[in-house]
Design an enzyme around this catalytic site. Structure first.
Site, PDB file in Angstrom:
ATOM      1  N   LYS A  93       0.866  -1.188   0.000  1.00 28.60           N
ATOM      2  CA  LYS A  93       0.000   0.000   0.000  1.00 28.60           C
ATOM      3  C   LYS A  93       0.890   1.220   0.000  1.00 28.60           C
ATOM      4  O   LYS A  93       1.847   1.312   0.775  1.00 28.60           O
ATOM      5  CB  LYS A  93      -0.870  -0.006   1.276  1.00 28.60           C
ATOM      6  CG  LYS A  93      -1.819   1.178   1.363  1.00 28.60           C
ATOM      7  CD  LYS A  93      -3.087   0.941   0.587  1.00 28.60           C
ATOM      8  CE  LYS A  93      -3.857   2.202   0.258  1.00 28.60           C
ATOM      9  NZ  LYS A  93      -3.414   2.880  -0.990  1.00 28.60           N
ATOM     10  N   GLN A 114       7.272   3.781   3.864  1.00 26.34           N
ATOM     11  CA  GLN A 114       5.859   3.381   3.917  1.00 26.34           C
ATOM     12  C   GLN A 114       5.667   2.097   4.743  1.00 26.34           C
ATOM     13  O   GLN A 114       4.631   1.932   5.378  1.00 26.34           O
ATOM     14  CB  GLN A 114       5.370   3.179   2.475  1.00 26.34           C
ATOM     15  CG  GLN A 114       3.863   3.312   2.305  1.00 26.34           C
ATOM     16  CD  GLN A 114       3.385   4.751   2.173  1.00 26.34           C
ATOM     17  OE1 GLN A 114       3.987   5.550   1.492  1.00 26.34           O
ATOM     18  NE2 GLN A 114       2.295   5.077   2.837  1.00 26.34           N
ATOM     19  N   LYS A 117       5.489   3.343   8.399  1.00 22.40           N
ATOM     20  CA  LYS A 117       4.327   4.210   8.561  1.00 22.40           C
ATOM     21  C   LYS A 117       3.050   3.378   8.570  1.00 22.40           C
ATOM     22  O   LYS A 117       2.186   3.531   9.436  1.00 22.40           O
ATOM     23  CB  LYS A 117       4.293   5.199   7.387  1.00 22.40           C
ATOM     24  CG  LYS A 117       3.154   6.196   7.442  1.00 22.40           C
ATOM     25  CD  LYS A 117       2.879   6.863   6.104  1.00 22.40           C
ATOM     26  CE  LYS A 117       4.097   7.525   5.502  1.00 22.40           C
ATOM     27  NZ  LYS A 117       3.717   8.462   4.410  1.00 22.40           N
ATOM     28  N   LYS A 129       5.357   1.745  -3.113  1.00 22.62           N
ATOM     29  CA  LYS A 129       5.278   3.106  -3.674  1.00 22.62           C
ATOM     30  C   LYS A 129       5.543   3.014  -5.168  1.00 22.62           C
ATOM     31  O   LYS A 129       6.210   2.084  -5.628  1.00 22.62           O
ATOM     32  CB  LYS A 129       6.355   3.994  -3.035  1.00 22.62           C
ATOM     33  CG  LYS A 129       6.083   5.467  -3.150  1.00 22.62           C
ATOM     34  CD  LYS A 129       5.136   5.937  -2.066  1.00 22.62           C
ATOM     35  CE  LYS A 129       4.739   7.368  -2.210  1.00 22.62           C
ATOM     36  NZ  LYS A 129       4.043   7.869  -1.008  1.00 22.62           N
ATOM     37  N   GLY A 168      -2.683   8.308  -4.239  1.00 23.92           N
ATOM     38  CA  GLY A 168      -2.020   9.521  -4.722  1.00 23.92           C
ATOM     39  C   GLY A 168      -0.782   9.879  -3.922  1.00 23.92           C
ATOM     40  O   GLY A 168      -0.494   9.292  -2.884  1.00 23.92           O
ATOM     41  N   ASP A 169      -0.043  10.821  -4.435  1.00 22.70           N
ATOM     42  CA  ASP A 169       1.095  11.459  -3.764  1.00 22.70           C
ATOM     43  C   ASP A 169       1.335  12.741  -4.580  1.00 22.70           C
ATOM     44  O   ASP A 169       0.407  13.213  -5.255  1.00 22.70           O
ATOM     45  CB  ASP A 169       2.330  10.521  -3.756  1.00 22.70           C
ATOM     46  CG  ASP A 169       3.431  10.986  -2.800  1.00 22.70           C
ATOM     47  OD1 ASP A 169       3.340  10.714  -1.597  1.00 22.70           O
ATOM     48  OD2 ASP A 169       4.394  11.652  -3.245  1.00 22.70           O
ATOM     49  N   THR A 212      -4.665  13.459   5.300  1.00 21.03           N
ATOM     50  CA  THR A 212      -3.253  13.610   5.665  1.00 21.03           C
ATOM     51  C   THR A 212      -3.059  14.905   6.458  1.00 21.03           C
ATOM     52  O   THR A 212      -2.402  14.920   7.508  1.00 21.03           O
ATOM     53  CB  THR A 212      -2.352  13.574   4.422  1.00 21.03           C
ATOM     54  OG1 THR A 212      -2.727  12.459   3.614  1.00 21.03           O
ATOM     55  CG2 THR A 212      -0.889  13.451   4.804  1.00 21.03           C
ATOM     56  N   ASN A 243      -2.323  19.005  -1.662  1.00 17.31           N
ATOM     57  CA  ASN A 243      -3.348  18.326  -0.872  1.00 17.31           C
ATOM     58  C   ASN A 243      -3.040  18.336   0.624  1.00 17.31           C
ATOM     59  O   ASN A 243      -3.901  18.685   1.444  1.00 17.31           O
ATOM     60  CB  ASN A 243      -3.500  16.888  -1.381  1.00 17.31           C
ATOM     61  CG  ASN A 243      -4.410  16.071  -0.510  1.00 17.31           C
ATOM     62  OD1 ASN A 243      -3.965  15.335   0.373  1.00 17.31           O
ATOM     63  ND2 ASN A 243      -5.705  16.226  -0.685  1.00 17.31           N
TER      64      ASN A 243
HETATM   65  P1  NDP Z   1       0.639  17.798  -4.137  1.00 16.06           P
HETATM   66  O1  NDP Z   1       1.113  17.448  -5.499  1.00 16.06           O
HETATM   67  O2  NDP Z   1      -0.811  17.995  -3.910  1.00 16.06           O
HETATM   68  O3  NDP Z   1       1.377  19.108  -3.608  1.00 16.06           O
HETATM   69  C1  NDP Z   1       2.755  19.154  -3.531  1.00 16.06           C
HETATM   70  C2  NDP Z   1       3.158  20.540  -3.028  1.00 16.06           C
HETATM   71  O4  NDP Z   1       4.550  20.527  -2.746  1.00 16.06           O
HETATM   72  C3  NDP Z   1       2.951  21.604  -4.088  1.00 16.06           C
HETATM   73  O5  NDP Z   1       2.701  22.829  -3.452  1.00 16.06           O
HETATM   74  C4  NDP Z   1       4.296  21.611  -4.794  1.00 16.06           C
HETATM   75  O6  NDP Z   1       4.599  22.808  -5.479  1.00 16.06           O
HETATM   76  C5  NDP Z   1       5.241  21.415  -3.637  1.00 16.06           C
HETATM   77  N1  NDP Z   1       6.470  20.771  -4.127  1.00 16.06           N
HETATM   78  C6  NDP Z   1       6.559  19.595  -4.791  1.00 16.06           C
HETATM   79  N2  NDP Z   1       7.825  19.321  -5.122  1.00 16.06           N
HETATM   80  C7  NDP Z   1       8.531  20.358  -4.683  1.00 16.06           C
HETATM   81  C8  NDP Z   1       9.913  20.673  -4.729  1.00 16.06           C
HETATM   82  N3  NDP Z   1      10.807  19.840  -5.297  1.00 16.06           N
HETATM   83  N4  NDP Z   1      10.296  21.841  -4.135  1.00 16.06           N
HETATM   84  C9  NDP Z   1       9.381  22.652  -3.534  1.00 16.06           C
HETATM   85  N5  NDP Z   1       8.069  22.405  -3.472  1.00 16.06           N
HETATM   86  C10 NDP Z   1       7.665  21.289  -4.030  1.00 16.06           C
HETATM   87  O7  NDP Z   1       1.208  16.658  -3.193  1.00 16.06           O
HETATM   88  P2  NDP Z   1       0.766  16.260  -1.707  1.00 16.06           P
HETATM   89  O8  NDP Z   1       0.266  17.444  -0.972  1.00 16.06           O
HETATM   90  O9  NDP Z   1      -0.070  15.056  -1.801  1.00 16.06           O
HETATM   91  O10 NDP Z   1       2.165  15.792  -1.114  1.00 16.06           O
HETATM   92  C11 NDP Z   1       3.018  16.666  -0.357  1.00 16.06           C
HETATM   93  C12 NDP Z   1       3.947  15.837   0.502  1.00 16.06           C
HETATM   94  O11 NDP Z   1       3.187  15.046   1.420  1.00 16.06           O
HETATM   95  C13 NDP Z   1       4.838  14.845  -0.258  1.00 16.06           C
HETATM   96  O12 NDP Z   1       6.063  14.721   0.422  1.00 16.06           O
HETATM   97  C14 NDP Z   1       4.064  13.538  -0.124  1.00 16.06           C
HETATM   98  O13 NDP Z   1       4.913  12.420  -0.271  1.00 16.06           O
HETATM   99  C15 NDP Z   1       3.538  13.670   1.289  1.00 16.06           C
HETATM  100  N6  NDP Z   1       2.387  12.856   1.644  1.00 16.06           N
HETATM  101  C16 NDP Z   1       1.236  12.879   0.915  1.00 16.06           C
HETATM  102  C17 NDP Z   1       0.143  12.145   1.322  1.00 16.06           C
HETATM  103  C18 NDP Z   1      -1.165  12.200   0.616  1.00 16.06           C
HETATM  104  O14 NDP Z   1      -2.110  11.589   1.089  1.00 16.06           O
HETATM  105  N7  NDP Z   1      -1.294  12.923  -0.483  1.00 16.06           N
HETATM  106  C19 NDP Z   1       0.208  11.263   2.486  1.00 16.06           C
HETATM  107  C20 NDP Z   1       1.439  11.359   3.232  1.00 16.06           C
HETATM  108  C21 NDP Z   1       2.477  12.124   2.793  1.00 16.06           C
HETATM  109  P3  NDP Z   1       4.450  22.876  -7.081  1.00 16.06           P
HETATM  110  O15 NDP Z   1       2.999  22.874  -7.356  1.00 16.06           O
HETATM  111  O16 NDP Z   1       5.156  24.121  -7.469  1.00 16.06           O
HETATM  112  O17 NDP Z   1       5.159  21.644  -7.605  1.00 16.06           O
HETATM  113  O1  2IT Z   2       2.992   8.928   1.583  1.00 13.67           O
HETATM  114  C1  2IT Z   2       1.855   8.472   1.780  1.00 13.67           C
HETATM  115  O2  2IT Z   2       1.549   7.892   2.832  1.00 13.67           O
HETATM  116  C2  2IT Z   2       0.852   8.637   0.719  1.00 13.67           C
HETATM  117  N1  2IT Z   2       1.147   9.256  -0.298  1.00 13.67           N
HETATM  118  C3  2IT Z   2      -0.512   8.044   0.877  1.00 13.67           C
HETATM  119  C4  2IT Z   2      -0.509   6.598   0.492  1.00 13.67           C
HETATM  120  C5  2IT Z   2      -1.850   5.926   0.445  1.00 13.67           C
HETATM  121  O3  2IT Z   2      -1.845   4.755   0.054  1.00 13.67           O
HETATM  122  O4  2IT Z   2      -2.867   6.526   0.779  1.00 13.67           O
END
Ligand code: NDP
Ligand code: 2IT
Length: 448
Positions: A93, A114, A117, A129, A168-169, A212, A243
């Protein structure tokens, strides 16, 4: 830095040699092995039975070509990955990341983290992943759809509701999940919970979108409470505007904090009056524009180019929610100098090892990603449960379960840290608590 244990030194060397050039993966493995040093002293059976050696080696790495046609009729070729890291406690997952920086080392570090976590959530999910170096930015919806269909055409051979359930991520949200689900259903003629983060009309869970960010705040709230503090009246800085960031801002604000800054990969906005989240949602979720646009609606706010400047803003609580290694030692020291009280990681591995040491030696409360951002995947597991029951819970039901899970994760990590002689060190506590469940399952399964 080397380990006290000769076994761990040799293992780390082997991981570096076998996964040459994959520096993010080395960083993630080193941190976990450091935490496990006291565990293997107490439990030599994990070394003797090959559990530590096995846990750093993915069960399976899938790497494939993703050809697609852009709007001008040109053939484009990206690379796709799925790393099925560990299935000891449940089906693989973990999310899919679409970002130009994606290569095997990024997916491997994310898949490795992961494992621990997912174990911390208390739910039956293994670690995996995937993703691609495809950049959804600037692509039309039709281009994104063609890419997603091609990606899923190959990925569909390796996943399934009881085998491997992606989500997603970065760069993969509701739009991409929708296109991938549609293609999977068409190819397999099967309506199953093979992906999570699905839209509500076709099997998604209420509160997954928020999970998240909300979960991060529930974890932070519990950590603050345990130390006689709260969000109420605090100034908060949140990096990112995707997100995780958006729903972290929403919940922190509900809990009484004032969030004064958000960012994207181009720069950050500082609004001393408190971020107008409806405005950010419009810019980011609806229009898919840059955070700089915030100034069109709020000319009194400030915009600065570059990402790291956001950490020079004075705040009580910092929630990094963008990407790996976004807080280096200098940024951590700037936060400490400005009196930060707590840092909790919404992104995966956003603090460098030097940054983490700077926080810990200054006595800043520090919530590591594996624990603090587990609410997303935990709610994905709740989506899987609802899909298998062919039933849906209300928003309030899912949100209440999420909160319980985050509170438990905090206390489990905190207790493990104390039990192994490192009270308050949630990095060690989360790694140890996450590891023990998986390791005991691996022991029980024998050499497999
Ligand atoms: P999104 O794609 O929705 O948003 C990512 C955000 O981070 C955007 O604002 C983006 O800016 C910025 N970003 C991405 N890459 C870079 C970079 N290299 N330098 C600076 N800013 C950057 O992704 P999420 O919100 O889903 O994910 C954000 C983080 O949270 C990641 O590390 C992800 O692995 C983690 N995460 C996500 C989960 C989920 O459920 N979605 C769960 C647990 C962790 P821009 O638009 O300019 O690229
Ligand atoms: O980093 C993370 O935990 C995620 N991007 C969410 C993974 C998931 O399966 O919901």
């Amino acid at each position: 830095m080397s380990f006290k244990s000769a076994f761990l030194n040799e293992l780390m060397e082997r991981v570096e040699a076998r996964n040459a050039g994959e520096k993010e993966f080395h960083q993630a493995v080193r941190e976990v092995l450091e935490s496990l040093e006291p565990v293997i002293e107490k439990h030599p059976e994990f070394v003797k039975n090959g559990v530590i050696e096995s846990i750093v080696e993915p069960e399976r790495i899938i790497k494939f070509r993703v050809p697609w046609v852009d709007d001008k009729g040109n053939v484009r070729v990206n690379r796709g990955f799925r790393i099925q890291f560990n299935s000891a406690i449940g089906p693989y997952k973990g999310g899919l990341r679409f970002h130009p920086s994606v290569y095997e080392g990024i997916i491997k570090f994310l898949g490795f983290e992961q494992i621990f976590k997912n174990s911390l959530t208390g739910l039956p999910i293994g670690g995996g992943k995937g993703g691609s170096d495809f950049d959804p930015k600037g692509k039309s919806d039709m281009e994104v759809m063609r890419f997603c269909q091609s990606f899923m055409t190959e990925l569909s051979k390796y996943i399934g509701a009881d085998t491997d359930v992606p989500a997603g991520d970065i760069g993969v949200g509701a739009r991409e999940i929708g296109y991938m689900f549609g293609q999977y259903k068409r190819l397999r003629d099967e309506f199953t919970g093979v992906l999570t983060g699905k839209g509500i009309p076709y099997g998604g869970s209420l509160a997954r979108k928020e999970a998240t960010g909300y979960g991060l705040c529930y974890f932070t709230e519990e950590m603050l409470k345990d130390n006689g503090l709260s969000f109420d009246g605090k100034t908060v800085v949140v990096s990112g505007s995707g997100n995780v960031a958006i729903y972290a801002v929403e919940k922190a604000t509900t809990l009484g904090a004032k969030v004064v800054a958000m960012s994207d990969s181009n720069g950050y906005v500082y609004d001393k009056n408190g971020i107008d989240l409806d405005c950010v949602k419009k810019i980011k979720e609806v229009e898919r524009k840059r955070i700089k646009e915030y100034l069109v609606y709020h000319p009194e706010a400030e915009y600065h180019e570059g990402c790291s400047g956001i950490w020079t803003i004075k705040c009580d609580i910092a929630l990094p929610c963008a990407t790996q290694n976004e807080i280096d030692e200098n940024s951590a020291k700037a936060l400490v100098a400005n009196g930060v009280k707590a840092v909790c990681e919404g992104a995966n591995m956003p603090s460098t090892p030097e940054a983490i040491s700077a926080f810990q030696s200054a006595g800043v409360l520090f919530g590591p990603a594996k624990a603090a951002n587990a609410g997303g995947v935990a709610t994905s597991a709740l989506e899987m449960s609802q899909n298998s029951m062919r039933y849906s819970w209300t928003f309030e039901e899912v949100d209440a379960k999420l909160k319980d899970i985050m509170v438990n994760i905090y206390h489990n990590a905190s207790s493990a840290a104390s039990e192994y002689g490192m009270p308050g060190n949630l990095v060690a506590g989360a790694n140890i608590a996450g590891f023990l469940k998986v390791a005991n399952a691996m022991l029980a399964h024998g050499v497999v």
